[in-house]
Design a protein around this motif. Structure first.
Motif, PDB file in Angstrom:
ATOM      1  N   GLY A  22       0.394  -1.460   0.027  1.00 49.97           N
ATOM      2  CA  GLY A  22       0.198   0.181   0.155  1.00 49.97           C
ATOM      3  C   GLY A  22       0.452   1.244   0.219  1.00 49.97           C
ATOM      4  N   LEU A  23       0.150   2.434  -0.401  1.00 47.20           N
ATOM      5  CA  LEU A  23       1.464   3.415  -0.578  1.00 47.20           C
ATOM      6  C   LEU A  23       1.123   4.309   0.695  1.00 47.20           C
ATOM      7  N   ALA A  24       1.773   4.769   1.789  1.00 42.48           N
ATOM      8  CA  ALA A  24       1.805   6.780   1.902  1.00 42.48           C
ATOM      9  C   ALA A  24       2.253   7.740   1.257  1.00 42.48           C
ATOM     10  N   VAL A  25       1.209   8.027   1.785  1.00 39.92           N
ATOM     11  CA  VAL A  25       1.433   9.922   1.528  1.00 39.92           C
ATOM     12  C   VAL A  25       1.433  11.095   2.082  1.00 39.92           C
ATOM     13  N   THR A  26       2.599  11.423   1.935  1.00 36.59           N
ATOM     14  CA  THR A  26       3.470  12.573   3.501  1.00 36.59           C
ATOM     15  C   THR A  26       3.353  14.281   2.758  1.00 36.59           C
ATOM     16  N   CYS A  27       3.041  15.123   3.739  1.00 32.16           N
ATOM     17  CA  CYS A  27       3.450  16.656   3.649  1.00 32.16           C
ATOM     18  C   CYS A  27       2.769  17.129   3.173  1.00 32.16           C
ATOM     19  N   LEU A  28       0.999  16.314   2.950  1.00 34.78           N
ATOM     20  CA  LEU A  28       0.072  16.602   2.354  1.00 34.78           C
ATOM     21  C   LEU A  28      -0.485  18.394   3.010  1.00 34.78           C
ATOM     22  N   ASP A  29       0.060  18.400   4.295  1.00 38.05           N
ATOM     23  CA  ASP A  29      -0.200  19.990   4.642  1.00 38.05           C
ATOM     24  C   ASP A  29       0.843  20.862   3.921  1.00 38.05           C
ATOM     25  N   GLN A  30       1.752  20.788   3.365  1.00 36.21           N
ATOM     26  CA  GLN A  30       2.351  21.471   2.911  1.00 36.21           C
ATOM     27  C   GLN A  30       1.732  22.209   1.359  1.00 36.21           C
ATOM     28  N   THR A  31       0.706  21.933   1.138  1.00 43.68           N
ATOM     29  CA  THR A  31       0.402  21.907  -0.368  1.00 43.68           C
ATOM     30  C   THR A  31      -0.036  22.942  -0.518  1.00 43.68           C
ATOM     31  N   GLU A  32      -1.145  23.650  -1.225  1.00 50.39           N
ATOM     32  CA  GLU A  32      -2.024  24.803  -1.704  1.00 50.39           C
ATOM     33  C   GLU A  32      -2.603  24.361  -2.713  1.00 50.39           C
ATOM     34  N   ASP A  33      -4.336  24.892  -3.353  1.00 50.90           N
ATOM     35  CA  ASP A  33      -4.646  24.222  -4.335  1.00 50.90           C
ATOM     36  C   ASP A  33      -3.783  24.874  -5.889  1.00 50.90           C
ATOM     37  N   GLY A  34      -3.420  23.961  -6.280  1.00 50.71           N
ATOM     38  CA  GLY A  34      -2.946  23.980  -7.955  1.00 50.71           C
ATOM     39  C   GLY A  34      -1.964  23.206  -7.986  1.00 50.71           C
ATOM     40  N   PHE A  35      -1.848  22.572  -6.806  1.00 46.40           N
ATOM     41  CA  PHE A  35      -0.324  22.283  -7.103  1.00 46.40           C
ATOM     42  C   PHE A  35      -0.436  20.414  -7.341  1.00 46.40           C
ATOM     43  N   ALA A  36       0.895  20.294  -8.562  1.00 41.70           N
ATOM     44  CA  ALA A  36       0.637  19.011  -9.596  1.00 41.70           C
ATOM     45  C   ALA A  36       2.026  18.217  -9.297  1.00 41.70           C
ATOM     46  N   VAL A  37       1.801  16.903 -10.053  1.00 41.31           N
ATOM     47  CA  VAL A  37       2.541  15.961 -10.051  1.00 41.31           C
ATOM     48  C   VAL A  37       2.608  15.646 -11.589  1.00 41.31           C
ATOM     49  N   THR A  38       3.552  15.059 -12.599  1.00 39.00           N
ATOM     50  CA  THR A  38       3.639  14.489 -13.020  1.00 39.00           C
ATOM     51  C   THR A  38       3.348  13.110 -13.429  1.00 39.00           C
ATOM     52  N   ASP A  39       3.167  12.439 -14.812  1.00 39.07           N
ATOM     53  CA  ASP A  39       2.972  11.289 -15.066  1.00 39.07           C
ATOM     54  C   ASP A  39       3.902  11.165 -16.653  1.00 39.07           C
ATOM     55  N   GLN A  40       5.086  11.020 -16.323  1.00 33.34           N
ATOM     56  CA  GLN A  40       5.749  11.200 -17.564  1.00 33.34           C
ATOM     57  C   GLN A  40       5.998  12.707 -17.980  1.00 33.34           C
ATOM     58  N   GLU A  41       6.068  12.611 -19.009  1.00 32.31           N
ATOM     59  CA  GLU A  41       5.296  14.921 -19.597  1.00 32.31           C
ATOM     60  C   GLU A  41       4.219  14.900 -19.332  1.00 32.31           C
ATOM     61  N   GLU A  42       3.294  14.347 -18.685  1.00 34.65           N
ATOM     62  CA  GLU A  42       2.032  15.048 -18.645  1.00 34.65           C
ATOM     63  C   GLU A  42       1.954  15.363 -17.047  1.00 34.65           C
TER      64      GLU A  42
END
Length: 408
Positions: A341-361
């Motif tokens: 399973g996955l644990a995702v951390t540091c979400l308190d440091q994000t703001e609206d509009g933050f982004a991730v990528t999937d290769q070039e997307e």
């Protein structure tokens, strides 16, 4: 009879929140034992204690504030010169963990540190990103039986003679093989000083006062097992971009070997990642940027230093994350049933509009829904997410599985 264990593994380059996750699991697992499955004192797993004070765990398991004991596996590298300071700091905060070690756990000497630092200094701007604590050099030296030093060897009557041999024979030969003609003045002084060996022997004696020898095969007698890996999958010696790797297996390989020896039959592997990517030290970092849009990075642990420089940043790349975890899960499991399973951390440091990528997307995420979205895109169930640096800030969705550890 089934015997279940938990594991916390860094999914990328380290600094993903492994300490926080181990602390949270240990709090849900009374009487547990945290097993260091790789690495050594170069690990830096941050936990905020119940009084709100930060502690960075290097040797001792990150479940100590939750009452867990610690075990150093046969794949762990102990550092007696740094161990006592860490134990003292924990004791001052009310944590007094019981500590055991497999007799085969390796021991770092002052000479491993000396060689490590001399080589990194000689590389100048082309440094590999080492922490300068002698971890890789300890591994290298122990490939030569006449210079090997493990925890059981600290009881040898000829310990002093072996240390002299390491200093007088191993160090000159190793430096020559590395192309180091002369040591910097301050390191040469340490090598020549007889106090260096005497001080190290005193550190080893004090280390043995606090650590009980206990074989990995009897691990489950200590309590419910939580494996704590160090570094991350992208720094694995067989997976990362050489030479910017650590000299150890950072994922399931060591964990499954220890688990098989101990009789564990089922393993829940919790892969941790920040909602963005960091790297401390040299080496490739896909999508690296000076600053991250939509993320207010907070990281007091990874301060700039002369060995690893400043913390580097990039948006979380889901392709890299997905591939690293999938590769780790395809390794030989030694007959152990593994769930991930996955644990995702540091979400308190994000703001609206933050982004991730999937290769070039580029994929923009709503912070409130980012953790399940990331887990879904990676193809794993979401087992935990953190909204701050404390245990209470972690939402653990694995409660039923964790609770079952105490009933096996």
């Amino acid at each position: 009879m089934s015997i279940q264990a938990q594991a916390v593994i860094g999914a990328l380059y380290g600094d993903e929140g492994k300490g926080l996750m181990v602390d949270r699991l240990a709090a849900a697992t009374p009487g547990g034992v945290v097993v260091r499955s790789n690495g050594g004192a170069q690990a830096g797993h941050t936990v905020v204690d119940p009084a709100g004070r930060r502690h960075v765990f290097h040797h001792i398991g990150s479940g100590s504030f939750a009452g867990a004991s610690t075990h150093f596996s046969r794949f762990f590298v102990a550092h007696p010169m740094l161990f006592l300071d860490e134990l003292s700091a924990l004791n001052e905060r009310g944590a007094k963990p019981q500590i055991s070690s497999d007799p085969r756990a390796l021991i770092t000497t002052p000479f491993d540190i000396l060689i490590n630092q001399a080589v990194e200094l000689a590389r100048g701007a082309a440094r590999h990103g080492s922490c300068g604590l002698g971890f890789g050099e300890t591994i290298e030296r122990n490939l030569q039986p006449q210079f090997a030093l493990s925890t059981k060897d600290l009881f040898r009557p000829d310990l002093h003679a072996r240390l002299v041999s390491i200093r007088d024979s191993w160090v000159p030969g190793r430096l020559a093989a590395l192309g180091i003609a002369a040591l910097p003045e301050e390191l040469a002084a340490v090598l020549a000083d007889e106090i260096t060996i005497a001080g190290f022997e005193a550190d080893c004696a004090a280390y043995l006062d606090h650590v009980t020898l206990w074989p990995d095969r009897r691990l489950c007698e200590r309590g419910a097992v939580i494996f704590e890996a160090a570094q991350g999958l992208c720094l694995d010696q067989n997976r990362g971009a050489f030479p910017h790797v650590t000299r150890s297996n950072t994922g399931l390989a060591n964990i499954r070997a220890i688990a098989a020896e101990a009789g564990v039959t089922e393993l829940d592997a919790l892969y941790a990642t920040r909602c963005y990517t960091t790297r401390h030290g040299a080496g490739p970092l896909k999508g690296e940027v000076p600053t991250l849009l939509g993320v207010n990075v907070v990281d007091p642990t990874n301060a700039p230093n002369e060995w690893q420089g400043s913390l580097r940043l990039a948006p979380l790349d889901l392709f890299t994350l997905r591939e690293a975890i999938a590769d780790d899960l395809t390794s030989d499991r030694s007959g152990i049933a593994v769930k991930a399973g996955l644990a995702v951390t540091c979400l308190d440091q994000t703001e609206d509009g933050f982004a991730v990528t999937d290769q070039e997307e580029v994929i923009r995420l709503d912070p409130a829904k980012a953790a399940p979205d990331i887990a879904g895109l990676v193809g794993l169930p979401l087992w935990a997410e953190s909204w701050g640096p404390r245990r209470r800030d972690v939402k653990l969705y694995l409660e039923a599985a964790v609770a079952s550890l105490t009933t096996q």
